[in-house]
Design an enzyme around this catalytic site. Structure first.
Site, short mmCIF file in Angstrom:
data_model
loop_
_atom_site.label_atom_id
_atom_site.label_comp_id
_atom_site.label_asym_id
_atom_site.label_seq_id
_atom_site.Cartn_x
_atom_site.Cartn_y
_atom_site.Cartn_z
N TRP A 116 29.10 48.88 -74.42
CA TRP A 116 28.52 49.25 -73.14
C TRP A 116 28.69 48.16 -72.10
O TRP A 116 29.05 48.43 -70.94
CB TRP A 116 27.06 49.62 -73.34
CG TRP A 116 26.34 50.22 -72.18
CD1 TRP A 116 25.05 49.99 -71.83
CD2 TRP A 116 26.82 51.19 -71.23
NE1 TRP A 116 24.70 50.74 -70.73
CE2 TRP A 116 25.76 51.49 -70.34
CE3 TRP A 116 28.05 51.83 -71.05
CZ2 TRP A 116 25.90 52.38 -69.28
CZ3 TRP A 116 28.19 52.74 -69.99
CH2 TRP A 116 27.12 52.99 -69.12
N GLY A 164 21.27 57.00 -68.54
CA GLY A 164 21.81 58.32 -68.27
C GLY A 164 22.91 58.67 -69.26
O GLY A 164 23.26 57.86 -70.11
N ALA A 189 30.31 54.76 -73.56
CA ALA A 189 31.03 53.57 -73.11
C ALA A 189 32.53 53.84 -72.98
O ALA A 189 33.16 53.37 -72.02
CB ALA A 189 30.78 52.41 -74.08
N LYS A 228 15.45 59.75 -76.52
CA LYS A 228 16.59 60.61 -76.85
C LYS A 228 17.39 60.02 -78.01
O LYS A 228 18.03 60.76 -78.76
CB LYS A 228 17.46 60.87 -75.62
CG LYS A 228 18.18 59.64 -75.05
CD LYS A 228 19.53 59.40 -75.69
CE LYS A 228 20.10 58.07 -75.26
NZ LYS A 228 21.37 57.75 -75.94
N GLU A 250 20.31 52.33 -81.81
CA GLU A 250 19.04 51.87 -81.25
C GLU A 250 17.86 52.72 -81.70
O GLU A 250 16.73 52.24 -81.82
CB GLU A 250 19.11 51.89 -79.72
CG GLU A 250 20.05 50.86 -79.10
CD GLU A 250 19.38 49.52 -78.87
OE1 GLU A 250 18.47 49.16 -79.63
OE2 GLU A 250 19.78 48.84 -77.91
#
Length: 327
Positions: A11, A133, A137, A188, A273
């Site tokens: 990222w 959002g 990547a 999410k 994560e």
């Protein structure tokens, strides 16, 4: 505005590529000298981004002082669970005019703090924001069209920051709802693990749609109880990111869940994560009396206290209730 990126993973490197695509010099800090050297000499970050071409205008370095020397805005693209440690290391090189932007999606384990809260406590002299959002990547690194949200408590400043970061292929929307953007991005990830488990178990497209829809209801219910705005959860950083990560192996969280669903060893997978966030999110939901059965099931699965089949049985046997009921 001069931008520096902290974190040379997928990222962080992708964001640096987006920022440098118009020829503007962008400093990129990374821990790994090998990765930094490859970016500078070969314009590749193969471990994280495969054969994606990186702009010549990226200046990668392992020296924090060099990376931050001329920055007006610092994009912190490091894992949520290391944000505090990395930022603590960066503090001696920060100046009060620098805007710090969290690009991580998670809740700090133990403290339950959002990344902007971690930043506020660790670098109190600096204003901070969050960027989140639906954004893989690899897409951003290649300049494919992507839209994300940047949130600050001062929405006018958020709008100015969006204008400064906007690049061809990268569109930003401003928000004043920091909690909504952060909780959407963090929760999410947990739900993407659940979606991956459904896929890995071969439970079908109907189950996948049901899981994603009920997951969105759960995410919204919990985030709003914690101060988020429902409109934010229905936007890019909530529903948009949920849709993206609940159906693609490009999502590390989805891939992690898929491996769990297949009964595979997950120890060699790249960082997801949602694994670290799940237990903390489940605890926060319990503390606030918010029913979040999918999040609780994922937390129990990843910590080994519940197997997948038992979790599925538990979820499917819950009491029947109106769909719009809160709980």
């Amino acid at each position: 505005m001069s931008v520096a990126v902290v974190g040379a993973g997928a990222w962080g490197t992708a964001l640096a590529a987006a920022m440098a695509r118009n020829g503007q010099r962008v400093a990129l800090w990374g821990r790994d000298a090998g990765v930094v050297g490859e970016i500078n000499t070969q314009r590749r970050n193969r471990f994280y981004l495969g054969d994606a071409d990186l702009p010549e205008a990226i200046d990668a370095t392992t020296d924090a002082g060099t990376a931050l020397a001329d920055a007006d805005m610092v994009l912190l693209a490091v894992p949520a669970q290391t944000m505090r440690a990395v930022l603590t290391m960066m503090v001696p090189h920060l100046h009060p005019h620098m805007l710090l932007v969290s690009c991580a999606k998670g809740i700090e384990r133990g403290s339950g703090a959002l990344m902007t809260e971690v930043m506020g406590r660790t670098a109190p002299a600096n204003a901070n924001a969050v960027l989140s959002g639906p954004s893989f990547a690899a897409d951003v690194a290649r300049g494919l069209p992507t839209a994300v949200t940047l949130a600050m408590s001062d929405e006018a400043r958020a709008l100015a920051a969006c204008r400064a970061l906007a690049r061809p292929g990268l569109r930003l929307y401003a928000s004043g709802d920091v909690a909504g953007v952060e909780y959407g991005g963090a929760l999410k990830n947990v739900l993407a693990i659940a979606a991956g488990i459904v896929a890995g178990r071969g439970l079908g497209a109907s189950a996948q749609a049901a899981l994603t829809t009920r997951g969105f209801a759960e995410m919204s219910r919990l985030a709003v109880a914690l101060g988020a705005q429902s409109e934010t959860l229905a936007g890019l950083s909530g529903l948009g990111d949920l849709i993206l990560t609940c159906g693609s192996d490009q999502s590390r969280n989805f891939a992690h869940g898929k491996a769990i669903g297949r009964g595979e060893d997950t120890s060699g997978l790249k960082l997801a994560e949602g694994v670290a966030t799940a237990g903390t999110a489940a605890r926060i939901a319990g503390d606030h009396g918010i029913e979040a059965p999918i999040i609780a099931a994922v937390a129990a699965i990843v910590d080994g206290t519940l197997d997948v089949d038992a979790a599925i049985t538990t979820l499917l046997s819950r009491p029947i209730k109106p769909e719009t009921e809160k709980g």
